[in-house]
Scaffold this active site. Structure first.
Site: not given
Ligand SMILES: CCCC/C=C/CC(=O)SCCNC(=O)CCNC(=O)[C@H](O)C(C)(C)COP(=O)(O)OP(=O)(O)OC[C@H]1O[C@@H](n2cnc3c(N)ncnc32)[C@H](O)[C@@H]1OP(=O)(O)O
Length: 292
Positions: A167, A98
């Site tokens: 992550n 993103l």
């Protein structure tokens, strides 16, 4: 619905869909080109190659997500295509996930629009009637990994610098439940528990061992391997394969569809917190600093 909203958004941002370059390549094949997503019909009949081209790192901006969904929708509606290979045009990077700038310093209306675009992209990829094979020719954290995990098959380049995983915790973010579901469905519950809490990014050998990818091949063979895998998948009649895929994936997708508005509201509330805004800014700043 997504297409109409996307068209409106692209018109606002100045992209003219009617005149996207529909050029003819040297072999006479039609080549659809948007700004950030390039679609090339390939030598394998019925198969297109989508190349992400949003430099420098193929981050998932609102414009990119919209173009990507429109491209997939066009290919799904064009009955000459049965399969798509997803890969990157940015050397060494499949997708950085993103776009952090979309989630930093904006207003709630923007966060709502952005998050809906992320949801729509995932639903489109996850439930696609097409066979989707990810040819992962670069690093793919978080949202980049989500795209790959949502395909039917994953081929990863054998380069230890290319890491793959969700992550989010390392950015101070809580992974959305449908990101988590997609990972659990791929590598199982225990491996996901560890990978998600620690925000682990795996090199190719470990990603293969975990089942996060299906094959690891030399870097120059990623796309050709993806195309030959595609031939095997296309040997199955579309209708039985599609019904089977839908049977397996429907419950996971329905979970988001049922809670889509609440999920948007959760995202707005979470991302608007001062503490989250601060950690995103620090993370972005650290990305810039590491160059100096
Ligand atoms: C409820 C909330 C849930 C939200 C869910 C979020 C899921 C996500 O996807 S969050 C995004 C997670 N992504 C990352 O952690 C990746 C961050 N980027 C990197 O680690 C590295 O950039 C890279 C390994 C992808 C590439 O490294 P490389 O050395 O080649 O390039 P850089 O110099 O680091 O970056 C170039 C340029 O691009 C900017 N940038 C990098 N990643 C992003 C990003 N995700 N969004 C926006 N911008 C990004 C980076 O700051 C550099 O910009 P400048 O040239 O202006 O300094």
């Amino acid at each position: 619905m997504a297409l109409a909203a996307g068209r409106a958004m692209l018109m606002r941002s100045g992209v003219r869909l009617g005149t996207q370059a529909a050029a003819r390549g040297g072999n006479g094949a039609r080549r659809f080109m948007n700004h950030r997503v390039v679609v090339e019909p390939n030598t394998v009949p019925g198969v297109a190659v989508i190349k992400f081209k949003n430099p420098p790192v193929n981050s998932l901006t609102l414009e990119f997500l919209t173009e990507f969904v429109i491209c997939l929708e066009k290919l799904e509606n064009d009955k000459t295509f049965r399969g798509v290979v997803l890969t990157s045009d940015c050397p060494g990077i499949f997708s950085a996930g993103l776009d952090l700038r979309e989630m930093c310093g904006k207003n709630p209306a923007h966060y709502a629009e952005y998050w809906r675009a992320v949801q729509e992209m995932w639903l489109k990829v996850y439930l696609s009637n097409l066979v989707l094979v990810a040819a992962i020719n670069g690093t793919s954290p978080a949202g980049g990994c989500l795209i790959a995990l949502s395909c039917d098959y994953r081929v990863l380049a054998d380069n230890p610098r290319y890491r793959m995983g969700l992550n989010e915790t390392l950015l101070g973010l809580v992974v959305p439940f449908w990101f988590k579901d997609t990972l659990v469905n791929t590598i199982g519950h225990r491996a996901s528990e560890r990978a998600l809490q620690l925000g682990l990014l795996f090199p190719p050998a470990e990603a293969l061992q975990l089942g996060m990818v299906d094959q690891v091949v030399p870097e120059d063979q990623v796309q050709s391997t993806a195309l030959s895998v595609m031939t095997q998948w296309l040997a199955i009649p579309d209708h039985v394969r599609q019904l089977t895929k839908n049977m397996i994936r429907k419950a996971t997708a329905d979970h988001l569809i049922k809670h889509q508005e609440a999920d948007i509201q959760n995202f707005i509330n979470f991302i608007s917190r001062d503490s989250i805004q601060k950690s995103l800014q620090v993370y972005l700043e650290n990305l810039k600093q590491k160059k100096h």
